[in-house]
Design an enzyme around this catalytic site. Structure first.
Site, short mmCIF file in Angstrom:
data_model
loop_
_atom_site.label_atom_id
_atom_site.label_comp_id
_atom_site.label_asym_id
_atom_site.label_seq_id
_atom_site.Cartn_x
_atom_site.Cartn_y
_atom_site.Cartn_z
N THR A 152 0.82 -1.21 0.00
CA THR A 152 0.00 0.00 0.00
C THR A 152 0.85 1.27 0.00
O THR A 152 0.50 2.26 -0.65
CB THR A 152 -0.91 0.00 1.25
OG1 THR A 152 -1.78 -1.12 1.19
CG2 THR A 152 -1.74 1.28 1.33
N PHE A 422 -3.15 -7.84 4.01
CA PHE A 422 -1.75 -7.57 4.31
C PHE A 422 -1.23 -6.29 3.64
O PHE A 422 -0.07 -6.21 3.23
CB PHE A 422 -0.88 -8.76 3.90
CG PHE A 422 -1.54 -10.07 4.16
CD1 PHE A 422 -1.69 -10.53 5.46
CD2 PHE A 422 -2.09 -10.83 3.14
CE1 PHE A 422 -2.35 -11.73 5.71
CE2 PHE A 422 -2.75 -12.01 3.38
CZ PHE A 422 -2.88 -12.47 4.68
N CYS A 423 -2.10 -5.28 3.56
CA CYS A 423 -1.73 -4.00 2.93
C CYS A 423 -1.22 -4.22 1.51
O CYS A 423 -0.26 -3.57 1.07
CB CYS A 423 -0.69 -3.26 3.77
SG CYS A 423 -1.28 -2.77 5.39
N ASN A 424 -1.84 -5.14 0.80
CA ASN A 424 -1.44 -5.43 -0.58
C ASN A 424 -2.68 -5.83 -1.36
O ASN A 424 -2.87 -6.99 -1.73
CB ASN A 424 -0.40 -6.55 -0.61
CG ASN A 424 0.29 -6.67 -1.95
OD1 ASN A 424 -0.29 -6.36 -2.98
ND2 ASN A 424 1.54 -7.13 -1.93
#
Length: 868
Positions: A152, A422-424
């Site tokens: 992110t 997972f911020c992805n």
């Protein structure tokens, strides 16, 4: 390779045999014997814990902290911007650490500069703000391209560039193309353009390692993200990669390399760096300047000269110099314990490869896989795959079991993993097949990053991730695999299953069509058995000695009695059989038969909570012995008496003491609440019982915490949705018929003939409800929209999504997984039990009471039928 049975008694394929079958050249790290000693001496705090979230944050060894603390105790480190002796020591130490960092990445100050930042995210932001972006008249100008499998923090760079009219282009890995000749890139431009391409050395989602050769391919023009004239620079996001793999910047000379040190050492956190290629550094355009970055400037005139050193020019203000000192000890200890990053790389990959192979081979009896793994590799080499495994658990019909449910189950086995996206989001979309519109629909349905909403209309919103660190062991891997086998048995109804079909002749896999469930599961921030229901300190005429309340005090521990007119009740309607309040959050219940209520619920319910030395609320998930603390409210005496085995009883006044110190930063379910410390005497009492510092605090009577969410058709008004120290709602109601249904399943013998009895009373106490009734049918309460109890009206605001606290025996504080597992199995993995209630209306100034024996009049939800 041989398969794996999903029989909990079956033995896993031995690690040594696996190495012989897969890749015998892989070394098992630093030797199993030395690893065992390392775990014992450096990570004793991990005893009984399986930690598998090293991609999130690895763990620091004891000797690193000891060495660093000794350094601080023996030396005086001053501000490095001063000129005294202590400051000179700090400056020289920081410079020495810069050399050490570059040496770790096989380069020197001749080629790279180290700019300390607060982390890799700050390093990425720095590049976005200072890169030499160009916007040319009549030309497309500079462009920012990034791989869709980026974190992110990389994708967020585009917001900085949008303000400067610099376009951003996401690129899928398969869309990177080889360019035969440089002039095919497009026409010439009179303006020198600089473009930036960013990609991760290792995906933090799947562990995929992208080729480091791309760096030179992009910079030389042999490979192109998009067809544009100009010069390409490369930003290599190495934060995930360097946690377990060596990076040689003398060979792979990226222009920018952001890193976070806690990913490598575990400590310190909040410190990272941007490694900048010195050939690129002069091109960076800095605007703001802060303390220490100026060689000279004037306050009244626009005159400013930056320092010549790249690091000093970009490190605004005083760096976190003590944390930088800690890095020196991090490098020393890591090298001493492991022998270097190459050993870490081999060790962690071998564990991941073994776990991947075993996990892939687990099958249900019908041949269906137990997990769906999201990976771009077959875990064949540490050069293409990092020690990360991403997956979702499936039931025997192929339906995904929500990641939040898996996380709760893992906690029962003391396994620490990570769930979500997972911020992805880019990688999550690609692997889970989530379209842009579906992501937006999930948001509109209430799902946000980091919450517990794991399934929406049967579609997963994320997945489960495990990752290994240098201190991980084969025992960690096998404990995780046994956990997966255990939950697969529950998902298949406890039936025996066959060996994995991989490589076995005659095995047949049965295809199943996924059954979508149009519901959002696990949508609340915390399960309320942790405590969330009611309180009511703010209540009209609530003084403990108010005449109307005195009669309630005598009923505090009285036996259940039938109220007047009980013989005229409708026998088909439910009746309240028990009322419980929980004065101290997560502590034992106080059972009553007739009790006053207020705007927040039952009077004094969840008015207090116990916090640790950091002011963080303690609950039974972290400290099961909380259930052994027994509070009793004495309205007549105006006090709460607290008892515990082995302790003398202690009293706490119900009224706030002007001498109590106010605390402003207490949190309950992410909400700030104003609280008071109840004094040193009770703090000492609790600290003695738990063996560590803790305090008793209570919610301030002049503070109002309102319910934030919409429940049902209408949004609750601020006057009727006041909450105490609860998680979700004012009351929790459960049905004894539902308890009996669960009890029948729990008391059934397993396939080995073993049987554990769960008494009704003990089961009821695990669910920590305020109102217990004798409904006529199991789970009928979930179909109610409103409910009246005597003269009181309540709105049903949704089901209670249970967590691991129902596994704690409220008499002993002992844990067992059976209750949660059986509930999850029987309720289609939702683990819902009980419903929340809120006051439908509460305007009366006279005291109102909730009584055992009161008849319950429910109003069912309207069922809307489809018409042609």
């Amino acid at each position: 390779m041989a398969g794996l049975t999903a029989d909990p008694e079956a033995k896993l394929l031995s690690f040594q045999r696996f190495r012989a079958l897969s890749n015998p050249c892989l070394a098992y790290g630093y030797g199993s014997r030395s690893l065992s000693k390392l775990r014992e001496s450096e990570f004793g705090r991990l005893a009984g814990t399986v930690y598998l979230d090293h991609a999130g944050a690895t763990l620091f060894p004891q000797s690193q902290l000891t060495s660093f603390t000794k350094d601080l105790m023996e030396n005086v480190y001053g501000n490095p911007h001063s000129q005294n002796t202590t400051s000179k020591l700090t400056y020289d130490t920081v410079e020495q650490v810069r050399y050490r960092i570059l040496a770790h990445f096989h380069t020197t100050l001749d080629d790279y500069s180290v700019i300390f930042t607060s982390g890799s995210t700050a390093a990425l932001k720095l590049v976005a703000e200072t890169f030499p972006w160009v916007s040319c008249q009549g030309s497309s100008g500079s462009q920012f391209c990034y791989l869709t499998d980026n974190h992110t923090s990389v994708v967020g760079m585009r917001k900085v560039l949008a303000a400067r009219s610099i376009p951003s282009t996401p690129v899928r890995p398969e869309d990177l193309r080889v360019v035969e000749q440089r002039d095919e890139m497009g026409g010439h431009s009179s303006c020198e353009l600089s473009h930036l391409f960013c990609y991760p050395a290792q995906s933090n989602f799947s562990g995929t390692k992208y080729p480091l050769s791309w760096i030179e391919d992009i910079k030389s023009g042999r490979m192109s993200p998009v067809n544009l004239p100009g010069k390409w620079f490369v930003l290599l996001d190495a934060a995930s990669y360097v946690s377990t793999s060596p990076l040689d910047l003398s060979t792979h000379q990226a222009d920018f390399v952001p890193i976070s040190f806690y990913k490598i050492f575990g400590f310190p956190t909040g410190l990272g760096a941007l490694l900048v290629n010195n050939r690129v550094a002069p091109l960076l355009k800095k605007g703001y300047f802060g303390g220490g970055t100026a060689a000279a400037y004037l306050a009244g005139t626009d005159f400013y000269v930056p320092r010549s050193s790249v690091a000093e020019r970009f490190e605004d203000g005083t760096i976190s110099f003590l944390d930088v000192v800690a890095l020196k000890h991090g490098f020393d200890v890591l090298e001493h314990l492991t022998g270097g990053m190459e050993n870490i790389k081999q060790h962690t990959f071998t564990l991941a490869q073994y776990t991947y192979a075993m996990l892939s081979s687990i099958r249900y009896r019908n041949g269906a896989p137990v997990v769906r793994i999201y990976s771009d590799s077959e875990f064949s080499s540490p050069d293409v795959q990092g020690p990360i495994i991403n997956f979702n658990v499936l039931d025997d019909k192929g339906c995904i079991i929500g990641y939040s449910q898996v996380d709760k189950m893992a906690s029962l086995y003391n396994i620490h993993l990570r769930t979500g996206c997972f911020c992805n989001t880019g990688a999550c979309q690609r692997h889970l097949g989530l379209s842009d519109n579906l992501i937006k629909e999930h948001f509109e349905a209430g799902h946000v990053c980091g919450d517990h909403i794991d399934l929406i209309d049967g579609q997963p919103t994320g997945s489960v991730r495990i990752s290994f660190g240098y201190m991980s062991t084969i025992e960690d891997a096998e404990a995780f695999l046994k956990f997966i086998i255990a939950i697969s048995l529950h998902s298949s109804g406890g039936q025996p299953v066959s060996k994995a079909t991989t490589g076995e002749p005659g095995a047949k896999a049965t295809e199943h069509k996924a059954q979508n469930e149009p519901t959002i599961t696990n949508s609340h921030c915390h399960s309320p058995e942790e405590d969330g229901h009611t309180d009511a300190r703010i209540w009209n005429n609530s003084h403990p000695l108010h005449p109307t309340l005195r009669e309630a005090s005598s009923a505090r521990q009285a036996p259940v009695q039938e109220p007047a007119g009980a013989l005229n009740r409708d026998p088909e309607l439910p009746v309240v059989t028990k009322i419980c309040l929980y004065p101290i959050k997560s502590c034992a219940a106080c059972e009553v038969t007739n009790w006053p209520i207020g705007k927040q619920g039952l009077l004094y319910d969840r008015s207090w909570m116990i916090v640790n030395h950091n002011g963080v609320c303690m609950n039974q998930k972290q400290e099961p012995r909380l259930c052994l603390i027994q509070p009793f409210i004495d309205l007549q005496e105006g006090s709460m008496v607290i008892k515990a085995e082995g302790m003398e009883p202690i009293e706490v006044p119900l009224e706030e003491d002007s001498g109590w110190a106010q605390i402003y930063q207490s949190k309950v379910c992410a909400d700030r609440v104003n609280t008071y410390d109840c004094g040193e005497e009770i703090s000492k009492w609790l600290s003695k019982f738990f063996g560590r510092p803790c305090h008793l605090i209570r919610q301030s009577s002049n503070f109002q915490r309102n319910a934030k969410k919409k429940h049902g058709k209408d949004q609750l008004s601020s006057t009727t949705a006041s909450l105490s120290l609860v998680n979700e709602a004012q009351y929790l109601l459960i049905n004894t018929s539902s308890i009996m249904e669960l009890q029948k399943q729990l008391n059934t013998s397993d396939e080995n003939g073993k049987k554990e009895e769960f008494p009704m009373k003990d089961l009821i106490s695990r669910f920590r409800a305020n109102i217990i009734l004798n409904g006529t049918r199991a789970f009928e309460e979930e179909g109610w929209e409103e409910v009246s109890i005597g003269s009181l009206r309540f709105q049903v605001v949704g089901p209670c999504h249970r967590c691991q606290m129902i596994c704690i025996d409220q008499k002993t504080g002992q844990r067992s997984q059976d209750v949660f597992q059986k509930l999850s199995e029987s309720r289609e993995r939702k683990a819902n039990f009980g419903v929340y209630l809120m006051h439908k209306s509460f305007e009366s100034s006279a005291p109102c009471f909730l009584s055992v024996g009161s008849q319950v009049l429910p109003v069912a939800k309207e069922v809307v039928e489809c018409q042609d």
